[in-house]
Design a protein around this motif. Structure first.
Motif, PDB file in Angstrom:
ATOM      1  N   MET A 162       0.828  -1.218   0.000  1.00 59.66           N
ATOM      2  CA  MET A 162       0.000   0.000   0.000  1.00 59.66           C
ATOM      3  C   MET A 162       0.858   1.262   0.000  1.00 59.66           C
ATOM      4  O   MET A 162       0.631   2.188  -0.772  1.00 59.66           O
ATOM      5  N   LEU A 163       1.876   1.289   0.891  1.00 61.84           N
ATOM      6  CA  LEU A 163       2.729   2.471   0.980  1.00 61.84           C
ATOM      7  C   LEU A 163       3.471   2.706  -0.327  1.00 61.84           C
ATOM      8  O   LEU A 163       3.599   3.853  -0.782  1.00 61.84           O
ATOM      9  N   ALA A 164       3.970   1.636  -0.943  1.00 57.80           N
ATOM     10  CA  ALA A 164       4.702   1.789  -2.201  1.00 57.80           C
ATOM     11  C   ALA A 164       3.839   2.460  -3.267  1.00 57.80           C
ATOM     12  O   ALA A 164       4.307   3.337  -4.010  1.00 57.80           O
ATOM     13  N   GLY A 165       2.571   2.084  -3.328  1.00 64.01           N
ATOM     14  CA  GLY A 165       1.671   2.710  -4.281  1.00 64.01           C
ATOM     15  C   GLY A 165       1.427   4.176  -3.983  1.00 64.01           C
ATOM     16  O   GLY A 165       1.352   5.013  -4.892  1.00 64.01           O
ATOM     17  N   ILE A 166       1.304   4.492  -2.697  1.00 65.95           N
ATOM     18  CA  ILE A 166       1.115   5.887  -2.284  1.00 65.95           C
ATOM     19  C   ILE A 166       2.325   6.728  -2.693  1.00 65.95           C
ATOM     20  O   ILE A 166       2.184   7.822  -3.264  1.00 65.95           O
ATOM     21  N   LEU A 167       3.520   6.230  -2.421  1.00 66.28           N
ATOM     22  CA  LEU A 167       4.743   6.976  -2.744  1.00 66.28           C
ATOM     23  C   LEU A 167       4.883   7.168  -4.250  1.00 66.28           C
ATOM     24  O   LEU A 167       5.275   8.254  -4.714  1.00 66.28           O
ATOM     25  N   GLU A 168       4.556   6.143  -5.025  1.00 60.77           N
ATOM     26  CA  GLU A 168       4.633   6.251  -6.481  1.00 60.77           C
ATOM     27  C   GLU A 168       3.627   7.261  -7.014  1.00 60.77           C
ATOM     28  O   GLU A 168       3.933   8.060  -7.913  1.00 60.77           O
ATOM     29  N   HIS A 169       2.427   7.253  -6.452  1.00 61.33           N
ATOM     30  CA  HIS A 169       1.397   8.212  -6.867  1.00 61.33           C
ATOM     31  C   HIS A 169       1.869   9.642  -6.596  1.00 61.33           C
ATOM     32  O   HIS A 169       1.760  10.525  -7.462  1.00 61.33           O
ATOM     33  N   ILE A 170       2.403   9.885  -5.408  1.00 60.78           N
ATOM     34  CA  ILE A 170       2.870  11.228  -5.047  1.00 60.78           C
ATOM     35  C   ILE A 170       3.978  11.690  -5.983  1.00 60.78           C
ATOM     36  O   ILE A 170       4.024  12.860  -6.389  1.00 60.78           O
ATOM     37  N   ALA A 171       4.868  10.780  -6.349  1.00 62.21           N
ATOM     38  CA  ALA A 171       6.014  11.133  -7.191  1.00 62.21           C
ATOM     39  C   ALA A 171       5.593  11.675  -8.555  1.00 62.21           C
ATOM     40  O   ALA A 171       6.364  12.383  -9.209  1.00 62.21           O
TER      41      ALA A 171
END
Length: 410
Positions: A1-10
């Motif tokens: 979940m966190l990995a997806g959040i970080l990728e979205h923000i990037a």
């Protein structure tokens, strides 16, 4: 979940630019600085949060008859987490300071200028960067349908630039139930370029207005008057001795000593050939917590009495702001650990708990018994002409917030 959040923000470069453009275009200046408050900017941010699907947005209005709408708005939005008994709050402020001397700006301070990866405009760093970063986290959560381990709370407050009487201080006094004892607090309102300063303590703050009264006369006949500019200058130089009266140092803080700086000077006479009979200047004191501000005031009054006796003037004192230092957030507090780990994961380096001289709304939370951290990645150039913010810092700081929010999660 966190990995997806970080990728979205990037991937949110354009969102950063669009939000900053909107925020810069609305000069939310408080009435103390001749402005009309935060109403229009608050409306814009409420509309933006609603557009990404955030519901249950709450507005709090501190009465203030000096602005057209009659109040100073703060707005809170909570995205539910797995544990709804706790909220990770990110608290930013919507008000900005005036632009100052427009001749020092290379562009309109209230129109966003983009220079490669740098944003220029009043407020882009202080405190739009914090606002934008928190909204990027919210956007990622909403668009990915994610659920953080605890609630994610966004709080956009009024009146930070003039003491928070109508902002967070008002909320803590009048809406105590909005925060829980296990909540976590991040205030992205101060930082260093390396990202490594995790602020957990602040100095006491004293702003003092000093009015010097003498006798106005023609400059060709100085013996007929009492020159307050001379007396004010002598008093300003005398105030440098405060460093000797309060000499302690504390390595937690940067700078490690107390500071006593003359700052604002009001106009006296309009023409060159008149000796002023009244002068007004201000002193900004940032004092290590071990000293009492009343003792600092007494030392200033003592110096003033000496100047009055020597130069034949009178002095009047008005306390503009007086805040004895709040208890520090413990180094071992949960929010400190989360932030240190998150900053290291995103930016690297050696993030370290520190104390600062600048006052933030963190002091109000600490005084109310909450652990709070003040952190951001700043140039810094707050309050300066051509204020700047890096797009990558808007994004990177959002990733730090997300990591701290999802700490312990997957």
């Amino acid at each position: 979940m966190l990995a997806g959040i970080l990728e979205h923000i990037a991937k949110q470069r354009e969102t950063v630019i669009d939000l900053q453009r909107t925020l810069v275009s609305i000069p939310a200046i408080g009435p103390d600085n001749g402005g009309q408050g935060e109403r229009v900017k608050t409306d814009a941010m409420i509309a933006w949060m609603e557009s990404i699907g955030i519901t249950g947005i709450r507005e709090y209005r501190a009465p203030d008859t000096r602005v057209p709408c009659g109040h100073r708005p703060s707005v809170a939005a909570i995205i539910p987490g797995e544990d709804e008994s706790r909220t990770f709050w990110v608290i930013s402020h919507l008000d900005v300071v005036p632009p100052g001397d427009l001749e020092l700006w290379t562009s309109d301070p209230f129109e966003l200028k983009i220079e490669d990866e740098t944003l220029v405009g009043r407020g882009v760093e202080d405190n739009h960067q914090g606002v934008v970063s928190s909204l990027l986290v919210a956007k990622a959560i909403m668009e990915l349908g994610a659920k953080p381990p605890v609630n994610f709370g966004i709080l956009l407050v009024a009146d930070e630039e003039n003491g928070s009487k109508y902002g967070l201080d008002y909320l803590l006094k009048n809406h105590k139930d909005m925060f829980g004892p296990k909540d976590l607090f991040l205030i992205p309102d101060f930082g260093v370029p390396s990202s490594e300063m995790v602020e957990i303590a602040e100095k006491s703050m004293l702003w003092l207005k000093i009015t010097v009264i003498g006798k106005q006369c023609h400059a060709s006949s100085p013996e007929e008057g009492v020159n307050t500019l001379v007396a004010s200058s002598a008093m300003i130089l005398r105030l440098t001795r405060l460093h000797d009266r309060f000499p302690a140092v504390n390595p937690l803080f940067k700078p490690s000593n107390s500071t006593f700086q003359p700052t604002k000077k009001e106009a006296n006479v309009e023409n060159v050939n008149t000796i002023p009979g009244r002068d007004v200047f201000y002193v900004d004191c940032r004092v290590l917590p071990q000293y009492e501000l009343d003792d600092v005031l007494e030392a200033i009054y003592e110096m003033g009495r000496e100047i009055c006796s020597t130069y034949g003037v009178e002095m009047r004192y008005d306390v503009v702001q007086k805040e004895q230092a709040a208890p520090a957030t413990p180094v071992e507090a949960e929010i400190v650990g989360r932030m240190v780990d998150a900053v290291r994961a995103v930016y690297g380096g050696n993030p370290t708990p520190k104390g600062v001289g600048g006052g933030t709304v963190g002091a109000y939370l600490r005084r109310a018994g909450f652990d709070a951290v003040v952190w951001a990645t700043w140039v810094p150039n707050a309050h300066q002409p051509n204020e700047r913010s890096q797009i990558k810092h808007n994004i990177g700081d959002a990733q730090v917030m997300a990591r701290a929010l999802f700490a312990g999660g997957s």
